[in-house]
Design a protein around this motif. Structure first.
Motif, PDB file in Angstrom:
ATOM      1  N   SER A  93      89.620   1.321   0.825  1.00 22.66           N
ATOM      2  CA  SER A  93      89.194   2.723   0.825  1.00 22.66           C
ATOM      3  C   SER A  93      87.729   2.810   1.251  1.00 22.66           C
ATOM      4  CB  SER A  93      89.366   3.335  -0.567  1.00 22.66           C
ATOM      5  OG  SER A  93      88.445   2.746  -1.470  1.00 22.66           O
ATOM      6  N   THR A 147      87.206  13.425  -5.346  1.00 24.15           N
ATOM      7  CA  THR A 147      88.303  13.566  -4.382  1.00 24.15           C
ATOM      8  C   THR A 147      88.293  14.949  -3.750  1.00 24.15           C
ATOM      9  OG1 THR A 147      89.749  14.101  -6.227  1.00 24.15           O
ATOM     10  CG2 THR A 147      89.853  11.859  -5.411  1.00 24.15           C
ATOM     11  N   LEU A 179      88.876   8.072  -0.756  1.00 23.60           N
ATOM     12  CA  LEU A 179      89.965   7.134  -1.050  1.00 23.60           C
ATOM     13  C   LEU A 179      90.847   6.867   0.165  1.00 23.60           C
ATOM     14  CD1 LEU A 179      90.919   8.282  -4.674  1.00 23.60           C
ATOM     15  CD2 LEU A 179      89.474   6.358  -3.997  1.00 23.60           C
ATOM     16  N   LYS A 180      90.516   7.497   1.307  1.00 16.50           N
ATOM     17  CA  LYS A 180      91.238   7.192   2.555  1.00 16.50           C
ATOM     18  C   LYS A 180      90.950   5.745   2.947  1.00 16.50           C
ATOM     19  CE  LYS A 180      91.625  10.251   5.975  1.00 16.50           C
ATOM     20  NZ  LYS A 180      93.031  10.674   5.922  1.00 16.50           N
ATOM     21  N   GLU A 181      91.962   5.065   3.447  1.00 12.19           N
ATOM     22  CA  GLU A 181      91.819   3.621   3.702  1.00 12.19           C
ATOM     23  C   GLU A 181      91.710   3.268   5.181  1.00 12.19           C
ATOM     24  OE1 GLU A 181      94.798   1.320   1.673  1.00 12.19           O
ATOM     25  OE2 GLU A 181      94.001   1.818  -0.311  1.00 12.19           O
TER      26      GLU A 181
END
Length: 253
Positions: free
Chosen positions: A30, A13, A23-25
């Motif tokens: 993600s 991260t 982990l951005k969607e």
């Protein structure tokens, strides 16, 4: 004897330019999940391992990878070479594939082609990046476990520990060395100005455009053509390729 090929993708991260990027969607998935689901289509890979760090915030990456049905391991944040070696040292693998999780649209068919090329030529190391003609974000490295082990035992420079393969590349016959044999997997055209990796918010915005218009199942060439036809290189072509490695090389000195 069956050849055992393990793919390792490194994920964390922490990122100086875009924290938490993997982990951005996009549309409820993600970048890491999109990346892994695409890699799952590789026919020449026997196992996929998500190699993350022992940092507390990366527990989430480890847990998600396991929940999605992938293998995962944890190791040093800065000594990524050690992280890779520890992830596979007991797996009895013949070949290791290295990709990075900030490349959500990595192409499984391309990965398989680089693996086949490496194995047919029986080299220690093969990459489609000695000559950087593929889009940034379609980088694949394939090497024998023995080469990884040799690098793990002998690599001393910060850049060699932080980026896993420089020791192998720099000591290969491709670079005039005599420790490893190496070969470049060629690309028929120069797509080096295309970026499908995610280092900054502009990169993320481009991936968002690609996925919202084409979905997550297309080949690297289809995404590339879409970028060219719609003049989308302007979204993120100001960003320097391999900036992390360049920073490490400066620290070596």
């Amino acid at each position: 004897m069956e050849i055992k090929t393990i793919l390792i993708t490194q994920a964390r991260t922490g990122s100086s330019r875009l924290p938490g990027k993997v982990l951005k969607e996009i549309e409820g998935q993600s970048l890491l999940e999109i990346h892994l689901n695409r890699l799952e289509k590789c026919k020449k890979v026997s196992e996929i391992i998500v190699a993350t760090t022992i940092n507390e915030e990366d527990t989430l990456i480890y847990d998600k990878a396991i929940a999605w049905g992938f293998s995962a391991s944890r190791g040093s944040e800065s000594d990524v070479l050690d992280r890779f070696y520890q992830a596979v040292k007991d797996k009895k693998a013949n070949w290791i594939v290295r990709v990075t999780s900030d490349c959500p649209l990595i192409d499984a068919e391309l990965v398989d082609k680089v693996i086949a090329f490496a194995q047919e030529n029986e080299v220690d190391y093969c990459s489609n990046g000695f000559i950087e003609n593929y889009p940034d974000g379609q980088d694949v490295e394939v090497f024998q476990f023995s080469a990884l082990e040799t690098a793990w035992k002998n690599a001393k420079l910060l850049s060699e520990r932080e980026h896993v393969t420089p020791y192998v590349r720099n000591n290969s016959d491709y670079k005039g060395g005599n420790v490893f044999t190496a070969i470049n997997y060629p690309c028929e055209s120069d797509f080096s100005k295309i970026r499908m990796t995610v280092d900054e918010i502009r990169d993320f915005e481009l991936i968002e455009i690609l996925i919202s218009n084409l979905g997550t199942e297309k080949s690297w060439m289809e995404y590339t053509n879409y970028i060219i036809e719609n003049n989308l290189t302007k979204v993120n072509n100001q960003i320097i390729r391999n900036e992390g490695l360049l920073k490490s090389l400066k620290k070596d000195k």
